[in-house]
Design a protein around this motif. Sequence first.
Motif, PDB file in Angstrom:
ATOM      1  N   ASP A   1       3.556   1.989  -1.891  1.00 27.89           N
ATOM      2  CA  ASP A   1       4.870   2.080  -1.259  1.00 27.89           C
ATOM      3  C   ASP A   1       5.186   3.515  -0.845  1.00 27.89           C
ATOM      4  O   ASP A   1       5.836   3.753   0.187  1.00 27.89           O
ATOM      5  CB  ASP A   1       5.954   1.561  -2.204  1.00 27.89           C
ATOM      6  CG  ASP A   1       5.944   0.042  -2.315  1.00 27.89           C
ATOM      7  OD1 ASP A   1       5.128  -0.597  -1.609  1.00 27.89           O
ATOM      8  OD2 ASP A   1       6.741  -0.506  -3.104  1.00 27.89           O
TER       9      ASP A   1
ATOM     10  N   LYS B   1       1.722  -0.590  -6.913  1.00 28.56           N
ATOM     11  CA  LYS B   1       2.786  -0.663  -5.909  1.00 28.56           C
ATOM     12  C   LYS B   1       3.434   0.707  -5.665  1.00 28.56           C
ATOM     13  O   LYS B   1       3.868   1.014  -4.541  1.00 28.56           O
ATOM     14  CB  LYS B   1       3.849  -1.660  -6.363  1.00 28.56           C
ATOM     15  CG  LYS B   1       4.930  -1.957  -5.340  1.00 28.56           C
ATOM     16  CD  LYS B   1       5.874  -3.050  -5.868  1.00 28.56           C
ATOM     17  CE  LYS B   1       6.837  -3.523  -4.795  1.00 28.56           C
ATOM     18  NZ  LYS B   1       7.790  -2.442  -4.400  1.00 28.56           N
TER      19      LYS B   1
ATOM     20  N   VAL C   1      -0.502  -3.872   0.435  1.00 29.07           N
ATOM     21  CA  VAL C   1       0.425  -4.300  -0.612  1.00 29.07           C
ATOM     22  C   VAL C   1      -0.145  -3.890  -1.966  1.00 29.07           C
ATOM     23  O   VAL C   1      -1.333  -4.113  -2.251  1.00 29.07           O
ATOM     24  CB  VAL C   1       0.643  -5.827  -0.584  1.00 29.07           C
ATOM     25  CG1 VAL C   1       1.514  -6.275  -1.752  1.00 29.07           C
ATOM     26  CG2 VAL C   1       1.252  -6.250   0.746  1.00 29.07           C
TER      27      VAL C   1
END
Length: 516
Positions: free
Chosen positions: A291, A287, A325
Amino acid sequence: MKHIKSMIAAFAALTMVATGCDMGDFGDLNVNPNKPSVAYTSMLFTFSAEYVANFTMNSYSYDPWTQLRTGYLSETKNNQYGGLTTTTSYSTGTYYYYVIKNLNTIIERNRDEETKDEISVTSFGDNANQIAAAQTLRCFFFMMLTDILGPLPYSEAFKGESEDIWEPKFDSQEDIYTGLNDELVSAYSQFDTTGSLSSADILYNGDIAKWKKFNASLRMMLAIKLADVAPDTGKARFAQAYADGGMTDVADGLHYTFSSNSEYYSWMYYVGNMDYSGASNSFTANKVIVDALKEYQDPRMFSYFTLDGYMGTVDGDPEDFDAYVGVPFGLTSNNEVIAAADGACSVAATYCDPQATYGVITTARTLLVEAEAAERGWISADAKSLYEAGIRASFEFQGTYHTAVSGVDDYIASDKVALSSDTNTALDQIVMQRFLAGFMTCGIESWSDWRRFNIPTLPIYDGQTVNNITVYPYRLSYGDNDKLYNVDNSTDAINKYLNGSDDMWERLWWDVADNI
């Protein structure tokens, strides 16, 4: 052993006297041409060179810790590594027993007047370049090992037979860094670009000019880590290395291309997607990196990852950042990991190819390290130009070895990426770009950046708090063999340099950051 050799020699002499035969007639009778009695320096070099991949891929073991603990990969099926209670130690045995020992042998045989002209030596290349390349590669391994562990046997290592030192002292990291810089400077002066090495040099295919750039780049990576503990020394060493000339073209990077029958390829199946039949698909995008790429609207997202997820194709436009994601590393339970991985993207197929090329030390990293030095005023160079060149080199690397990435001009001009006029902000931007460019490259260097700058921020999740862990490790502990076979010296080093504790949260010499 000496007695056995004497007995064999005596028996041979008696046989010649008794039979009157000329042993030369039969001397090669039992020689196996497919198993030479003397190791060729070319073979020793290839064997050692293969180990550079370990600091990207962690060999073929089922634990890519240098990618898991730096924000690049996460687990998909369980929380086996998220609690940071596995891979708590690191053994140096393989490197001392084989990898570095082989490089030492190459150096010795090229210096020895009795062996330097043997075909087993000269077939690899001229003596000076063999010595310089072996020294440079040896320093690379020592830099990696000391940046994982800290103090190591260095100055007294490999002196068992020559000086009867079978339990070498552990040198401080400060002394190791000094020794490595001196070795690299010496090796650099020995390189001769009018010569070359054979194709047994699987790293640079015998290109001495590239070896010189790698050598200078290594020195810069050593020097930059002294910024908080010995800035004057770091500046002087860096300036000399920069003047000698580091990596400039993408092809100058230390890259590793796997062969189709490589044992390392078994590890690749762990990050594969559904295109790879039988893949366990146990690791996927973290992540943190996903991100960050979203935040920066960084088009490298589409080269690093794919929507062909490990559980099947993820819905969404493959050119839409929001469709990607990542999975948090270190969730509380296996069920949480599985739920988070449902719908996550996967590592791109180009990284899972049996003959994939991985950057270990890339030109992008080198240029961005130079940008840091320029921003600090260590070299007379424009930090902005080096910074932008480093970003461009990363995009070009992806296009050359993985998937083409477009939009670099707009990316560099964007508000978040354009280099700030404020030095502290600019340094953070430079290090962040090293992180974004460092996906699936040398995780130790990315780990070192995090230890110095806390960039990127690596979150601690509930599963780690349960284990009373509040921050990612700053080092690994010594492997059992490193301590058991050298008890007094390892204990002395732990007490002297590591505050009496061999745990993962003792800081290395150059790691004095107070922000983590």
